[in-house]
Design an enzyme around this catalytic site. Sequence first.
Site, PDB file in Angstrom:
ATOM      1  N   CYS A  29      43.083  51.049  80.931  1.00 35.49           N
ATOM      2  CA  CYS A  29      43.198  50.617  79.534  1.00 35.49           C
ATOM      3  C   CYS A  29      42.189  49.506  79.278  1.00 35.49           C
ATOM      4  CB  CYS A  29      44.613  50.114  79.274  1.00 35.49           C
ATOM      5  SG  CYS A  29      44.806  49.207  77.723  1.00 35.49           S
ATOM      6  N   GLY A  30      41.372  49.641  78.232  1.00 33.73           N
ATOM      7  CA  GLY A  30      40.347  48.651  77.931  1.00 33.73           C
ATOM      8  C   GLY A  30      40.919  47.277  77.660  1.00 33.73           C
ATOM      9  N   HIS A  31      42.086  47.219  77.045  1.00 32.12           N
ATOM     10  CA  HIS A  31      42.699  45.932  76.726  1.00 32.12           C
ATOM     11  C   HIS A  31      43.226  45.253  77.988  1.00 32.12           C
ATOM     12  CE1 HIS A  31      42.172  47.963  73.085  1.00 32.12           C
ATOM     13  NE2 HIS A  31      43.226  48.736  73.217  1.00 32.12           N
ATOM     14  N   CYS A  32      43.697  46.070  78.916  1.00 32.38           N
ATOM     15  CA  CYS A  32      44.138  45.522  80.199  1.00 32.38           C
ATOM     16  C   CYS A  32      42.942  44.925  80.938  1.00 32.38           C
ATOM     17  CB  CYS A  32      44.776  46.611  81.057  1.00 32.38           C
ATOM     18  SG  CYS A  32      46.145  47.473  80.260  1.00 32.38           S
TER      19      CYS A  32
END
Length: 536
Positions: A51-54
Amino acid sequence: MREVWTGHACSLLGLTGPKVGQLWPGRSRGCGWGNGGLGHPWPCPPDAPWCGHCKALAPEYSKAAALLAAESAKVRLAKADGPAEPELAEEFAVTKYPTLKFFLDGNHRHPEEYTGPWEAEGIAEWLRRRVGPSATRLEDEEGAQALIDARDVVVIGFFQDLQDKDVATFLALAQDALDMSFGLTNQPQLFQKFGLTKDTVVLFKKYDEGRADFPVDEELGLDQGDLSRFLLTHSMHLVTEFNSQTSRKIFAARILNHLLLFVNQTLASHRELLAGFREAAPSFRGQVLFVVVDVGASNDHVLQYFGLKAKEAPTLRFINIETTKKCMPADRGPVTATSVAAFCHAVLGGEVKVCCWTAQLGGGSGSSGSWERPPNKAPGRFSQPYHLSQEVPPPDWDQRPVKTLVGKNFEQVAFDETKNVFIKFYAPWCTHCKEMAPAWEALAEKYRDHEDIVIAELDATANELEALPVHSFPTLKYFPAGPGQKVIEYKGTRDLDTFSKLLDSGGELPAEEPTEVPGAPFPEMPENTTEPKDEL
């Protein structure tokens, strides 16, 4: 993973992994003239192994762990791969990534959802206020003064009995108000030093009035919601300059009425107006938020929202952010303390002349137009705002497959009882609108020869519809033929096949699993890290 919470008194667990179309925790869709921290969705790519936000959170999470370790704080940070630990994700009802859970005293049955900022110092401070005291105990004048001098905004609770339930309310609020420092005391000499005779919460600030007192109701006690609103209101500067750093706090203050002064800060004649603007502000503290917008800065989206061009500064605009109704002064007189106060009183009392804004087709920060009085509206006193509308497009506006609508021809087309009308409300800068544009064009081409079907679009940043507010982009609405002016908001998948099913069925879609679809808020601001909350 269970040793994370069973072996340590306090733990913060981050669960990460791929997730399509989820909102980053702490962000939500919303509206507002400057977006005010109401964030936008951040969909993770479906084929990404992470996940990019992770990934964005990971370095901040590590920094927070290092900060707390250096302080020997009694808290441990850990992380887990959600998709690789499905039982763990199911146990804690994880539906989006990243998700952070706080476990206190080894209790894994009732973890607290993390609600703080997404940068290292914010994460660390959120945890400090849970594993340690959220307010500093003050015993003498020296300690109190040191705390007051340390930050721009400091809140001290003066309580004669520190075992009182009001103290617990105070400390609970202090846990989440990370942009303020908190202290508390029961020392008689401190009551005397600050001129207090009963329980009071005092906000000290290094600007404006310098201090604001919130006496505790002797019968009802301390209400957390009332105190939260008081602190939000009085921690605001009397006049706030709008930018990406202040936008979140402007809208989190929950003051519904905003008065905006548009100036060019590079011009001395404009800067001279700020003194009068500021002079008028104290009388409206808590009722109207005074905001300065520099037209020479990166605020084109705000100018566009109000239908303004930079050359029109200096000028005033008044908006209620709940109703989005906007007003302007009835004349172009000078901006003085007297004229500003008179304008505020006039708007709050419903005594402003009716005006509406007409922008040239094309919109954007470069749009131009003129003020005109709506038909059948004579000069006088009123309680209605002006609404943005572009000019009606050229006569051939309905010859293209996708029809172009503006505020002035919207009702004529949308509520035509002989047509089924499907309308896309978009913003020219919205990425999601651009992504679905080919499907919308294809839909219009497919039904071009159907006389009872109209596919249209309306730039909602340049045209306002009082009865149909638009809160995110793109917004799709279906107006079925027949009487009654019915409106159906489309919530399905944004592709040609699903659009076609809606039109072929007369406005109905077969039941299917709900889908999270991306949309941009109105209007968009790029740098927001936390979601505004009703309470501090």
